[in-house]
Design a protein around this motif. Structure first.
Motif, PDB file in Angstrom:
ATOM      1  N   VAL A 302      18.300  27.726   1.340  1.00  0.00           N
ATOM      2  CA  VAL A 302      17.556  28.603   0.864  1.00  0.00           C
ATOM      3  C   VAL A 302      18.358  28.920  -0.545  1.00  0.00           C
ATOM      4  CG1 VAL A 302      17.447  31.340   1.007  1.00  0.00           C
ATOM      5  CG2 VAL A 302      16.241  30.196   2.116  1.00  0.00           C
ATOM      6  N   LYS A 303      20.031  28.804  -0.644  1.00  0.00           N
ATOM      7  CA  LYS A 303      21.111  28.717  -1.520  1.00  0.00           C
ATOM      8  C   LYS A 303      20.432  27.890  -2.461  1.00  0.00           C
ATOM      9  CE  LYS A 303      25.482  29.111  -2.316  1.00  0.00           C
ATOM     10  NZ  LYS A 303      27.101  29.630  -1.570  1.00  0.00           N
ATOM     11  N   SER A 304      20.836  26.783  -2.175  1.00  0.00           N
ATOM     12  CA  SER A 304      20.574  25.243  -2.930  1.00  0.00           C
ATOM     13  C   SER A 304      19.307  25.258  -3.350  1.00  0.00           C
ATOM     14  CB  SER A 304      21.058  23.551  -1.941  1.00  0.00           C
ATOM     15  OG  SER A 304      22.595  24.239  -1.421  1.00  0.00           O
ATOM     16  N   MET A 305      17.935  25.438  -3.251  1.00  0.00           N
ATOM     17  CA  MET A 305      16.624  25.756  -3.147  1.00  0.00           C
ATOM     18  C   MET A 305      17.041  26.542  -4.766  1.00  0.00           C
ATOM     19  SD  MET A 305      14.188  23.701  -1.848  1.00  0.00           S
ATOM     20  CE  MET A 305      13.136  24.031  -2.487  1.00  0.00           C
ATOM     21  N   ILE A 306      17.251  27.655  -4.720  1.00  0.00           N
ATOM     22  CA  ILE A 306      17.681  28.415  -5.724  1.00  0.00           C
ATOM     23  C   ILE A 306      18.124  27.992  -6.831  1.00  0.00           C
ATOM     24  CG2 ILE A 306      18.314  30.900  -6.754  1.00  0.00           C
ATOM     25  CD1 ILE A 306      17.297  31.675  -3.768  1.00  0.00           C
ATOM     26  N   LYS A 307      18.882  27.708  -6.613  1.00  0.00           N
ATOM     27  CA  LYS A 307      20.146  27.209  -8.027  1.00  0.00           C
ATOM     28  C   LYS A 307      19.615  25.806  -7.974  1.00  0.00           C
ATOM     29  CE  LYS A 307      25.183  25.029  -7.876  1.00  0.00           C
ATOM     30  NZ  LYS A 307      26.261  24.805  -6.380  1.00  0.00           N
ATOM     31  N   MET A 308      18.784  24.752  -7.426  1.00  0.00           N
ATOM     32  CA  MET A 308      18.615  22.919  -8.028  1.00  0.00           C
ATOM     33  C   MET A 308      17.438  23.953  -9.344  1.00  0.00           C
ATOM     34  SD  MET A 308      15.980  20.647  -6.489  1.00  0.00           S
ATOM     35  CE  MET A 308      14.570  21.648  -6.262  1.00  0.00           C
ATOM     36  N   SER A 309      16.803  24.837  -8.674  1.00  0.00           N
ATOM     37  CA  SER A 309      15.509  25.402  -9.485  1.00  0.00           C
ATOM     38  C   SER A 309      15.562  26.553  -9.965  1.00  0.00           C
ATOM     39  CB  SER A 309      14.059  25.960  -8.056  1.00  0.00           C
ATOM     40  OG  SER A 309      14.346  27.081  -7.283  1.00  0.00           O
ATOM     41  N   SER A 310      16.237  26.570 -10.515  1.00  0.00           N
ATOM     42  CA  SER A 310      16.925  27.420 -11.504  1.00  0.00           C
ATOM     43  C   SER A 310      17.094  26.872 -12.687  1.00  0.00           C
ATOM     44  CB  SER A 310      17.889  28.550 -10.857  1.00  0.00           C
ATOM     45  OG  SER A 310      17.269  29.284 -10.057  1.00  0.00           O
ATOM     46  N   ILE A 311      16.666  25.740 -13.388  1.00  0.00           N
ATOM     47  CA  ILE A 311      17.126  25.244 -14.249  1.00  0.00           C
ATOM     48  C   ILE A 311      16.334  24.670 -15.032  1.00  0.00           C
ATOM     49  CG2 ILE A 311      18.447  23.273 -15.230  1.00  0.00           C
ATOM     50  CD1 ILE A 311      20.831  23.253 -13.772  1.00  0.00           C
ATOM     51  N   ASN A 312      15.896  25.594 -16.076  1.00  0.00           N
ATOM     52  CA  ASN A 312      14.271  24.840 -16.757  1.00  0.00           C
ATOM     53  C   ASN A 312      13.781  24.660 -18.281  1.00  0.00           C
ATOM     54  OD1 ASN A 312      11.805  26.628 -18.196  1.00  0.00           O
ATOM     55  ND2 ASN A 312      11.322  25.137 -16.568  1.00  0.00           N
ATOM     56  N   GLY A 313      13.680  23.680 -18.676  1.00  0.00           N
ATOM     57  CA  GLY A 313      13.522  23.726 -19.927  1.00  0.00           C
ATOM     58  C   GLY A 313      12.672  23.718 -21.215  1.00  0.00           C
ATOM     59  N   GLY A 314      11.223  24.472 -20.350  1.00  0.00           N
ATOM     60  CA  GLY A 314       9.888  24.315 -20.545  1.00  0.00           C
ATOM     61  C   GLY A 314       9.286  24.937 -22.060  1.00  0.00           C
ATOM     62  N   GLN A 315       8.484  24.798 -22.886  1.00  0.00           N
ATOM     63  CA  GLN A 315       8.034  25.510 -23.856  1.00  0.00           C
ATOM     64  C   GLN A 315       6.551  26.230 -23.974  1.00  0.00           C
ATOM     65  OE1 GLN A 315       8.341  22.058 -23.876  1.00  0.00           O
ATOM     66  NE2 GLN A 315      10.889  22.109 -23.741  1.00  0.00           N
ATOM     67  N   GLU A 316       6.143  26.071 -22.920  1.00  0.00           N
ATOM     68  CA  GLU A 316       4.555  26.549 -22.916  1.00  0.00           C
ATOM     69  C   GLU A 316       4.309  27.125 -21.462  1.00  0.00           C
ATOM     70  OE1 GLU A 316       2.201  23.374 -24.756  1.00  0.00           O
ATOM     71  OE2 GLU A 316       1.816  22.391 -22.925  1.00  0.00           O
ATOM     72  N   VAL A 317       2.794  27.731 -21.815  1.00  0.00           N
ATOM     73  CA  VAL A 317       2.270  27.889 -20.217  1.00  0.00           C
ATOM     74  C   VAL A 317       0.892  26.919 -19.958  1.00  0.00           C
ATOM     75  CG1 VAL A 317       1.223  29.464 -18.465  1.00  0.00           C
ATOM     76  CG2 VAL A 317       3.258  30.358 -19.744  1.00  0.00           C
ATOM     77  N   ARG A 318       0.879  25.767 -19.505  1.00  0.00           N
ATOM     78  CA  ARG A 318       0.277  25.122 -19.502  1.00  0.00           C
ATOM     79  C   ARG A 318      -1.103  26.072 -19.164  1.00  0.00           C
ATOM     80  NH1 ARG A 318       2.557  20.787 -16.433  1.00  0.00           N
ATOM     81  NH2 ARG A 318       4.481  20.487 -17.448  1.00  0.00           N
ATOM     82  N   LEU A 319      -2.774  25.202 -19.418  1.00  0.00           N
ATOM     83  CA  LEU A 319      -3.512  25.597 -19.174  1.00  0.00           C
ATOM     84  C   LEU A 319      -3.755  25.291 -17.920  1.00  0.00           C
ATOM     85  CD1 LEU A 319      -5.245  26.903 -22.733  1.00  0.00           C
ATOM     86  CD2 LEU A 319      -4.043  28.199 -20.723  1.00  0.00           C
ATOM     87  N   ASP A 320      -3.708  23.990 -18.166  1.00  0.00           N
ATOM     88  CA  ASP A 320      -4.489  22.667 -17.207  1.00  0.00           C
ATOM     89  C   ASP A 320      -3.063  22.303 -16.654  1.00  0.00           C
ATOM     90  OD1 ASP A 320      -4.843  20.688 -15.740  1.00  0.00           O
ATOM     91  OD2 ASP A 320      -6.947  20.407 -16.947  1.00  0.00           O
ATOM     92  N   CYS A 321      -2.852  22.179 -15.680  1.00  0.00           N
ATOM     93  CA  CYS A 321      -1.605  21.868 -15.142  1.00  0.00           C
ATOM     94  C   CYS A 321      -1.089  20.477 -15.335  1.00  0.00           C
ATOM     95  CB  CYS A 321      -0.854  22.042 -13.681  1.00  0.00           C
ATOM     96  SG  CYS A 321      -0.940  23.684 -13.340  1.00  0.00           S
ATOM     97  N   ARG A 322      -1.887  19.479 -15.491  1.00  0.00           N
ATOM     98  CA  ARG A 322      -2.786  18.069 -15.968  1.00  0.00           C
ATOM     99  C   ARG A 322      -2.317  17.240 -17.265  1.00  0.00           C
ATOM    100  NH1 ARG A 322      -4.558  14.704 -11.157  1.00  0.00           N
ATOM    101  NH2 ARG A 322      -4.602  16.514  -9.862  1.00  0.00           N
ATOM    102  N   VAL A 323      -2.684  18.453 -18.492  1.00  0.00           N
ATOM    103  CA  VAL A 323      -2.255  18.474 -19.683  1.00  0.00           C
ATOM    104  C   VAL A 323      -1.399  19.286 -20.396  1.00  0.00           C
ATOM    105  CG1 VAL A 323      -4.061  16.596 -19.546  1.00  0.00           C
ATOM    106  CG2 VAL A 323      -4.272  18.974 -20.407  1.00  0.00           C
ATOM    107  N   VAL A 324      -1.192  18.649 -21.509  1.00  0.00           N
ATOM    108  CA  VAL A 324      -0.227  19.869 -22.135  1.00  0.00           C
ATOM    109  C   VAL A 324      -1.313  20.504 -24.091  1.00  0.00           C
ATOM    110  CG1 VAL A 324       1.337  18.408 -22.213  1.00  0.00           C
ATOM    111  CG2 VAL A 324       0.132  17.959 -24.349  1.00  0.00           C
ATOM    112  N   ASN A 325      -1.318  21.576 -23.395  1.00  0.00           N
ATOM    113  CA  ASN A 325      -2.106  22.206 -24.211  1.00  0.00           C
ATOM    114  C   ASN A 325      -2.222  21.722 -25.834  1.00  0.00           C
ATOM    115  OD1 ASN A 325      -2.114  24.605 -22.616  1.00  0.00           O
ATOM    116  ND2 ASN A 325      -0.662  25.730 -23.227  1.00  0.00           N
TER     117      ASN A 325
END
Length: 325
Positions: A302-325
């Protein structure tokens, strides 16, 4: 005016530059919060859990697929949902890179996105949906439950060539350590996250190196327990191997437990990268600890999953997960 490297001013400028990078990194990490959607989408987690649970009823391989998908997403550009993007005429995306060809269950994320959009339009990122689905995959398979920090944004770049950065099944301990360290992850994180191999299945191509032509003197990796090696060879002969032939990653492939570590100590691991964890004194001690205590493993995971998944550098909230807005 150029500043020479031996000038004290150069060191000062370099220090400020490094601090700026660190500050930016921690700003991204600290932006995530377990309560991120409390006001804007309070039912997001239950909606995703419902979709994952339904998918699992039809396909028991879904949990392993979602957990692996999340890991492969985070290891390229941070957890930004870039692994979900489709290739275009001008660009081959991550999901079509060689290490990701066997990824599946993308439809689960699509269905979760539709469910969440119906509740809270244009609010929840695909990256957050994938992180939550991966957590649900673990929990619904008998593993621990934890509060997932949320607030990731989706990335706009996905390149198949970058999948070469993923740690491979033939990596030795030095290669694994370097790969994880580049992402700010420790040796304990490496051993704990490798426990994700308690779920799932491996195709023959991922471990052929251990059971055929291991080296110039031995056909089979001597670290493999002999009868286990024979069983692997029977399902993965050197020639005429069926396309979908392979082996489960541990003896309880749909249950999230510490069996993976117990089998590893018995010489019954699948990948060379698994075996490498007991070639180092430090990592072998962790393997032994997790093999003897499921609670210790789950807490570390759990500790390592939270650590690994907490780095993010995205820019948007996609309306369709398969294509950029």
């Amino acid at each position: 005016m150029a500043i020479k490297k031996n000038n004290p001013m150069f060191s000062l400028v370099l220090s400020f530059f490094c601090l700026a990078i660190l500050a930016d990194h921690y700003m991204v990490v600290n932006a995530l919060s377990p309560n991120y959607y409390d006001q804007t989408c309070p039912n997001v987690e239950s909606a995703i859990t419902s979709v994952v649970k339904k998918a699992m009823l039809n396909d028991p391989t879904v949990p392993a697929a979602l957990l692996r998908m999340h890991f492969h997403d985070c290891f390229i550009r941070g957890c930004d949902g870039s692994v979900l993007l489709n290739s275009t005429g001008k660009n081959q995306a991550e999901k079509d890179g060689p290490p990701n060809i066997s990824l599946h269950a993308f439809y689960v994320i699509d269905n979760a996105k539709k469910a969440v959009e119906a509740l809270c339009p244009k609010t929840v990122s695909c990256a957050d949906i994938l992180a939550l689905a991966a957590r649900d995959a673990v929990t619904l398979s008998g593993g621990p439950k934890w509060d997932v920090p949320k607030g990731r944004k989706d990335g706009r770049v996905s390149k198949a060539t970058e999948t070469r950065q993923l740690p491979g099944p033939t990596f030795n301990i030095s290669q694994l350590q370097q790969s994880f360290a580049q992402r700010g992850l420790s040796m304990e994180d490496l051993v704990a996250l490798s426990g994700g191999h308690t779920l799932g299945f491996a195709h023959c191509s991922s471990f052929q190196n251990r059971i055929h032509n291991f080296n110039s003197k031995q056909s089979v990796d001597p670290s493999l327990q002999s009868s286990f090696a024979a069983s692997l060879k029977s399902v993965c002969p050197l020639k005429n191997t069926a396309k979908n032939a392979g082996a489960n990653l541990d003896s309880t492939p749909t249950t999230f437990d510490n069996r993976y570590y117990k089998l590893l100590l018995q010489g019954k691991s699948i990948f060379s990268s698994d075996q490498s964890l007991i070639t180092s004194t430090n990592t072998k001690a962790l393997v032994s600890k997790f093999a003897s205590s499921q609670k210790e493993f789950q807490n570390a995971f759990v500790k390592s999953m939270i650590k690994m998944s907490s780095i993010n550098g995205g820019q948007e909230v996609r309306l369709d997960c398969r294509v950029v807005n």
